[in-house]
Design a protein around this motif. Structure first.
Motif, PDB file in Angstrom:
ATOM      1  N   GLY A 130       9.162   3.186 -18.460  1.00 54.66           N
ATOM      2  CA  GLY A 130       9.418   1.850 -19.009  1.00 54.66           C
ATOM      3  C   GLY A 130      10.252   0.990 -18.087  1.00 54.66           C
ATOM      4  N   LYS A 131      10.087   1.191 -16.777  1.00 52.59           N
ATOM      5  CA  LYS A 131      10.894   0.451 -15.796  1.00 52.59           C
ATOM      6  C   LYS A 131      10.062  -0.610 -15.088  1.00 52.59           C
ATOM      7  N   THR A 132      10.747  -1.675 -14.680  1.00 50.02           N
ATOM      8  CA  THR A 132      10.129  -2.747 -13.898  1.00 50.02           C
ATOM      9  C   THR A 132      10.749  -2.751 -12.512  1.00 50.02           C
ATOM     10  N   ALA A 133       9.937  -3.021 -11.500  1.00 47.04           N
ATOM     11  CA  ALA A 133      10.424  -2.999 -10.118  1.00 47.04           C
ATOM     12  C   ALA A 133      10.007  -4.254  -9.375  1.00 47.04           C
ATOM     13  N   ILE A 134      10.681  -4.498  -8.262  1.00 38.44           N
ATOM     14  CA  ILE A 134      10.229  -5.506  -7.304  1.00 38.44           C
ATOM     15  C   ILE A 134       9.215  -4.827  -6.386  1.00 38.44           C
ATOM     16  N   LEU A 135       8.106  -5.472  -6.153  1.00 35.73           N
ATOM     17  CA  LEU A 135       7.118  -4.960  -5.214  1.00 35.73           C
ATOM     18  C   LEU A 135       7.391  -5.562  -3.835  1.00 35.73           C
ATOM     19  N   ALA A 136       7.595  -4.709  -2.851  1.00 30.38           N
ATOM     20  CA  ALA A 136       7.801  -5.172  -1.478  1.00 30.38           C
ATOM     21  C   ALA A 136       6.685  -4.610  -0.614  1.00 30.38           C
ATOM     22  N   LEU A 137       5.793  -5.481  -0.169  1.00 31.67           N
ATOM     23  CA  LEU A 137       4.713  -5.057   0.714  1.00 31.67           C
ATOM     24  C   LEU A 137       5.232  -5.051   2.142  1.00 31.67           C
ATOM     25  N   ASN A 138       5.273  -3.872   2.740  1.00 31.45           N
ATOM     26  CA  ASN A 138       5.854  -3.688   4.068  1.00 31.45           C
ATOM     27  C   ASN A 138       4.762  -3.546   5.132  1.00 31.45           C
ATOM     28  N   LYS A 139       5.149  -3.690   6.384  1.00 28.26           N
ATOM     29  CA  LYS A 139       4.243  -3.551   7.537  1.00 28.26           C
ATOM     30  C   LYS A 139       3.138  -4.610   7.499  1.00 28.26           C
ATOM     31  N   ILE A 140       3.556  -5.858   7.243  1.00 24.09           N
ATOM     32  CA  ILE A 140       2.578  -6.948   7.113  1.00 24.09           C
ATOM     33  C   ILE A 140       2.165  -7.520   8.471  1.00 24.09           C
ATOM     34  N   ASP A 141       2.806  -7.064   9.544  1.00 25.11           N
ATOM     35  CA  ASP A 141       2.554  -7.617  10.877  1.00 25.11           C
ATOM     36  C   ASP A 141       1.065  -7.562  11.227  1.00 25.11           C
ATOM     37  N   GLY A 142       0.499  -8.706  11.561  1.00 25.18           N
ATOM     38  CA  GLY A 142      -0.882  -8.759  12.013  1.00 25.18           C
ATOM     39  C   GLY A 142      -1.931  -8.700  10.919  1.00 25.18           C
ATOM     40  N   LEU A 143      -1.514  -8.630   9.659  1.00 25.21           N
ATOM     41  CA  LEU A 143      -2.472  -8.562   8.553  1.00 25.21           C
ATOM     42  C   LEU A 143      -2.824  -9.967   8.070  1.00 25.21           C
ATOM     43  N   LYS A 144      -4.077 -10.162   7.693  1.00 24.54           N
ATOM     44  CA  LYS A 144      -4.522 -11.466   7.210  1.00 24.54           C
ATOM     45  C   LYS A 144      -3.964 -11.734   5.818  1.00 24.54           C
ATOM     46  N   ARG A 145      -3.623 -13.003   5.587  1.00 21.32           N
ATOM     47  CA  ARG A 145      -3.001 -13.382   4.323  1.00 21.32           C
ATOM     48  C   ARG A 145      -3.883 -13.055   3.126  1.00 21.32           C
ATOM     49  N   GLU A 146      -5.202 -13.316   3.263  1.00 25.19           N
ATOM     50  CA  GLU A 146      -6.084 -13.058   2.128  1.00 25.19           C
ATOM     51  C   GLU A 146      -6.134 -11.568   1.785  1.00 25.19           C
ATOM     52  N   ASN A 147      -6.014 -10.713   2.808  1.00 26.49           N
ATOM     53  CA  ASN A 147      -5.999  -9.276   2.543  1.00 26.49           C
ATOM     54  C   ASN A 147      -4.705  -8.851   1.849  1.00 26.49           C
ATOM     55  N   LEU A 148      -3.591  -9.464   2.265  1.00 27.57           N
ATOM     56  CA  LEU A 148      -2.308  -9.170   1.623  1.00 27.57           C
ATOM     57  C   LEU A 148      -2.299  -9.632   0.171  1.00 27.57           C
ATOM     58  N   LEU A 149      -2.874 -10.794  -0.078  1.00 30.62           N
ATOM     59  CA  LEU A 149      -2.921 -11.320  -1.445  1.00 30.62           C
ATOM     60  C   LEU A 149      -3.762 -10.420  -2.347  1.00 30.62           C
ATOM     61  N   ALA A 150      -4.826  -9.848  -1.797  1.00 30.71           N
ATOM     62  CA  ALA A 150      -5.667  -8.938  -2.580  1.00 30.71           C
ATOM     63  C   ALA A 150      -4.890  -7.679  -2.962  1.00 30.71           C
ATOM     64  N   VAL A 151      -4.087  -7.162  -2.034  1.00 35.90           N
ATOM     65  CA  VAL A 151      -3.253  -5.994  -2.318  1.00 35.90           C
ATOM     66  C   VAL A 151      -2.217  -6.335  -3.385  1.00 35.90           C
ATOM     67  N   ALA A 152      -1.568  -7.482  -3.221  1.00 34.62           N
ATOM     68  CA  ALA A 152      -0.547  -7.903  -4.178  1.00 34.62           C
ATOM     69  C   ALA A 152      -1.136  -8.055  -5.578  1.00 34.62           C
ATOM     70  N   GLN A 153      -2.322  -8.634  -5.652  1.00 33.50           N
ATOM     71  CA  GLN A 153      -2.951  -8.836  -6.949  1.00 33.50           C
ATOM     72  C   GLN A 153      -3.283  -7.514  -7.632  1.00 33.50           C
ATOM     73  N   ARG A 154      -3.848  -6.568  -6.869  1.00 39.13           N
ATOM     74  CA  ARG A 154      -4.202  -5.268  -7.456  1.00 39.13           C
ATOM     75  C   ARG A 154      -2.994  -4.589  -8.072  1.00 39.13           C
ATOM     76  N   LEU A 155      -1.891  -4.601  -7.319  1.00 41.60           N
ATOM     77  CA  LEU A 155      -0.700  -3.908  -7.796  1.00 41.60           C
ATOM     78  C   LEU A 155       0.021  -4.691  -8.893  1.00 41.60           C
ATOM     79  N   PHE A 156       0.051  -6.002  -8.750  1.00 45.57           N
ATOM     80  CA  PHE A 156       0.761  -6.818  -9.746  1.00 45.57           C
ATOM     81  C   PHE A 156       0.098  -6.705 -11.118  1.00 45.57           C
ATOM     82  N   GLU A 157      -1.209  -6.520 -11.129  1.00 49.04           N
ATOM     83  CA  GLU A 157      -1.934  -6.419 -12.397  1.00 49.04           C
ATOM     84  C   GLU A 157      -1.624  -5.145 -13.175  1.00 49.04           C
TER      85      GLU A 157
END
Length: 314
Positions: A130-157
């Protein structure tokens, strides 16, 4: 004139093995408090790093990687990692964004797939607690924004995150924003540690950890996840120097020559690098003596677990 009140609290940093937790902790503290190597599960027990920001003190709990445990040591480490979240004022779940993107784009390697399994198990663990956390996506160097947003969306959901930060613990990108968020989460109260203290780690244990780091840095490919270092003597000398004796444990006789190296050169390198860093960290001369022993059951001995704050009975 109004004196600004102090704030202090705990932030637990959790994640799969090799997500970059120790690198992030060291970056936030501004000093080395956790050892960092390429080898997964380098961190074996929670390490507390002390980060300062203005009137706020954040005690960062760098936890072992959370994964599917197989051995007693694995179970103890995973239990310790979850234990680090129990009294935390805020939890940061650090995720290797590069591994997630590789899976989404069909370029995943075996370690990326393992990381996804571990990430999903952490999500399930947060839900169960029953815990809530901050999601920190690490190692973003060189990754496309749209790919990062897709990862964030999957996990945030999944519903276990309050917000998401995109960072690079290695370069520092986005880390200041994460730090500002952690400051806001800290309650008012007195500091737990002196302002100039960067870690809550006994000197004997710090010395053992630094030597273990050097072992993995030198023989990463050759030595399996089967080495431990024990500081058997830590003597303060009258001239201000420190005399340290350590035993390096390996599980098989065939691993002993790997650590020793030809004519003892590998062990000499390990000792030299560890001694140099200890001299710098302790601010005085260090005399370091290393011995290599074979003990196939070191990971099943109760005394090892107590020394590093792990629970033997798991």
């Amino acid at each position: 004139m109004t004196v600004e009140s102090t704030r202090a609290g705990f932030a637990a940093v959790i994640g799969a093995p090799n997500a970059g937790k120790s690198t992030l902790t060291n970056r936030l503290v501004g000093a080395k408090v956790s050892i960092v190597t390429q080898k997964v599960q380098t961190t074996r027990f929670p390490v507390r790093g002390v980060a300062m920001s203005g009137n706020c003190q954040i005690v960062l709990v760098d936890t072992p990687g959370i994964f599917a445990p197989r051995r007693r040591l694995d179970r103890a480490m995973v239990r310790a990692a979850w234990g680090g979240t129990e009294d935390a004022d805020i939890i940061v779940h650090l995720v290797d964004a590069a591994a997630e993107v590789a899976i989404n784009t069909g370029e995943a390697k075996a370690q990326d797939k393992r990381a996804r399994i571990d990430v999903d198990s952490i999500v399930d663990g947060l839900k169960a607690a029953g815990k809530t956390a901050i999601l920190a996506l690490n190692k973003i160097d060189g990754l496309k924004r749209e790919n990062l947003l897709a990862v964030a969306q999957r996990l945030f959901e999944t519903g276990v995150y309050s917000e998401v930060f995109m960072i690079s613990a290695a370069t520092g990108a986005g880390v200041d924003d994460l730090m500002a968020r952690l400051v806001k989460a800290m309650p008012e109260g007195p500091w737990f540690y002196p302002e100039d203290q960067t870690a809550d780690l006994p000197a004997r244990l710090l010395a053992a950890e630094l030597t273990r780091e050097k072992i993995y840095l030198r023989v990463h490919e050759e030595l399996p996840y089967s080495a431990a270092v024990e500081t058997t003597s830590f003597e303060e000398r009258k001239d201000g120097a420190v005399r340290i004796e350590q035993t390096i444990y390996v599980e098989r006789e065939s691993q002993r020559p790997i650590v020793l190296g030809k004519n003892g050169q590998t062990l000499k390198w390990i000792g030299q690098k560890s001694r140099e860093e200890l001299t710098e960290l302790l601010g005085r001369t260090v005399h370091l003596f290393l011995t290599v022993k074979v003990d196939e059951s070191w990971a099943d001995k109760r005394e090892f677990y107590g020394d590093v704050g792990l629970d033997f009975d798991v």
